[in-house]
Design a protein around this motif. Sequence first.
Motif, PDB file in Angstrom:
ATOM      1  N   ALA A  60     -97.805 -29.730 -59.352  1.00  0.00           N
ATOM      2  CA  ALA A  60     -97.486 -29.997 -60.759  1.00  0.00           C
ATOM      3  C   ALA A  60     -96.204 -30.825 -60.866  1.00  0.00           C
ATOM      4  O   ALA A  60     -95.277 -30.653 -60.069  1.00  0.00           O
ATOM      5  CB  ALA A  60     -97.313 -28.680 -61.513  1.00  0.00           C
ATOM      6  N   PRO A  61     -96.155 -31.726 -61.833  1.00  0.00           N
ATOM      7  CA  PRO A  61     -94.955 -32.548 -62.030  1.00  0.00           C
ATOM      8  C   PRO A  61     -93.851 -31.785 -62.761  1.00  0.00           C
ATOM      9  O   PRO A  61     -93.669 -31.928 -63.968  1.00  0.00           O
ATOM     10  CB  PRO A  61     -95.469 -33.730 -62.860  1.00  0.00           C
ATOM     11  N   VAL A  62     -93.126 -30.976 -62.015  1.00  0.00           N
ATOM     12  CA  VAL A  62     -91.989 -30.229 -62.559  1.00  0.00           C
ATOM     13  C   VAL A  62     -90.709 -30.861 -62.019  1.00  0.00           C
ATOM     14  O   VAL A  62     -90.638 -31.261 -60.861  1.00  0.00           O
ATOM     15  CB  VAL A  62     -92.051 -28.739 -62.181  1.00  0.00           C
ATOM     16  N   ALA A  63     -89.697 -30.939 -62.889  1.00  0.00           N
ATOM     17  CA  ALA A  63     -88.512 -31.728 -62.535  1.00  0.00           C
ATOM     18  C   ALA A  63     -87.363 -30.894 -61.995  1.00  0.00           C
ATOM     19  O   ALA A  63     -86.533 -31.417 -61.245  1.00  0.00           O
ATOM     20  CB  ALA A  63     -88.039 -32.507 -63.761  1.00  0.00           C
ATOM     21  N   GLY A  64     -87.289 -29.624 -62.391  1.00  0.00           N
ATOM     22  CA  GLY A  64     -86.141 -28.846 -61.938  1.00  0.00           C
ATOM     23  C   GLY A  64     -86.053 -27.507 -62.614  1.00  0.00           C
ATOM     24  O   GLY A  64     -87.012 -27.021 -63.204  1.00  0.00           O
TER      25      GLY A  64
END
Lengths: 220, 220
Positions: free
Chosen positions: B86-90
């Motif tokens: 999944a595109p999770v940033a932080g």
Amino acid sequence: MRPPIDLSLYLVTDEAQCRSRGRTTRETVLAAVDGGATCVQLRAKGTDGGSFLAEVLDIAEAVGRRVPVIVNDRVDVLLAARELGAPVAGVHLGQSDLPVSVVRRLIGEEALIGLSAATPAQLRAAEGGGACDYVGIGTVRATRTKTNAPAGLGVDGVGALAALTALPAVAIGGIAIDDLPGLRAAGLEGAAVVSAICLAEDPRDAAARLREAWEGGGPA
Amino acid sequence: MRPPIDLSLYLVTDEAQCRSRGRTTRETVLAAVDGGATCVQLRAKGTDGGSFLAEVLDIAEAVGRRVPVIVNDRVDVLLAARELGAPVAGVHLGQSDLPVSVVRRLIGEEALIGLSAATPAQLRAAEGGGACDYVGIGTVRATRTKTNAPAGLGVDGVGALAALTALPAVAIGGIAIDDLPGLRAAGLEGAAVVSAICLAEDPRDAAARLREAWEGGGPA
């Protein structure tokens, strides 16, 4: 790979219960390990990650080289404690926690994963993929420790579930000392207790008597 | 290294507030991003890890390639979501969550870390070690979102704190649209809002007006 874990007398901590007896969780754990507890699961639902990490570091340093110390739920607390050099053995997950398969990828092959299971389907799922090291089966008897726990399965019910899985199984939930011979005879590899130690007047003595009962001496 | 993060209009989710308006968190986030929110922090205090991971996966898939999606507190949920692609940033941490320095070692150099700070000492600590990417400073105004939040610092108080740090700072806590020009003038890099979007009748429109006010158009 993971070392084997002796589930015989598996202490699950409850800070409020320890405090109600005028003891810290750390004091209770140390006494229980002195008395014969074979592994310890640190549980701190509702506690912030920083406080939980501090407790895990403290207690793992105290007993983690004598018995496996297992972190309840918070995989990140396990990872942080390990990163900081503490002797932590693994994590115990509930059915509503992070999935076992992903947790195995996050923590690697060296750490233990335990999973709570209460139905045949949950036991089958626990065996899938080989990621899980043991299962916790319960509740044996209705308990107030976990408000969302199901009604008690009884010694026979837990034994019947344990017979369905090839994984080592530890019984949990409202277990009293008189239940131990029956649980062992039913094929469980151990008994997990909360209040039988955390609420005991003398947790070292309580652990010693529980361990003796498990090993076959029977209750005093 | 980490990509820069546009903190201008930073949505922090509150599921109960969204639900009170008859919307899911996902619906609220999608509308807010359509309206101009520049990043999203998913917060689910009290939710089990499995449910929180499912929400993070779902919402990150929906908006994570348009704006950074930040996970509150649960570093393990961030790691699990990332492991699952999944595109999770932080992650965003509070003062009582896991320490920033350890979290940086767990999540690597590619993921963002934000830290809540409310005092000069906390801001100095946030700069130490270079592990933190931005700070959240508040509370601007007394708010009911977090029951343990301090009394409001006001726009001037938050601005004075922001001036003490070289880190990008986003203001948080009870911010209304009229506060935005003052916060921007005071050197903040953005405003984090909860109820101004989650409780809005139309979260897309609310986000658009907030973003416009931040960019200098002023409130309608």
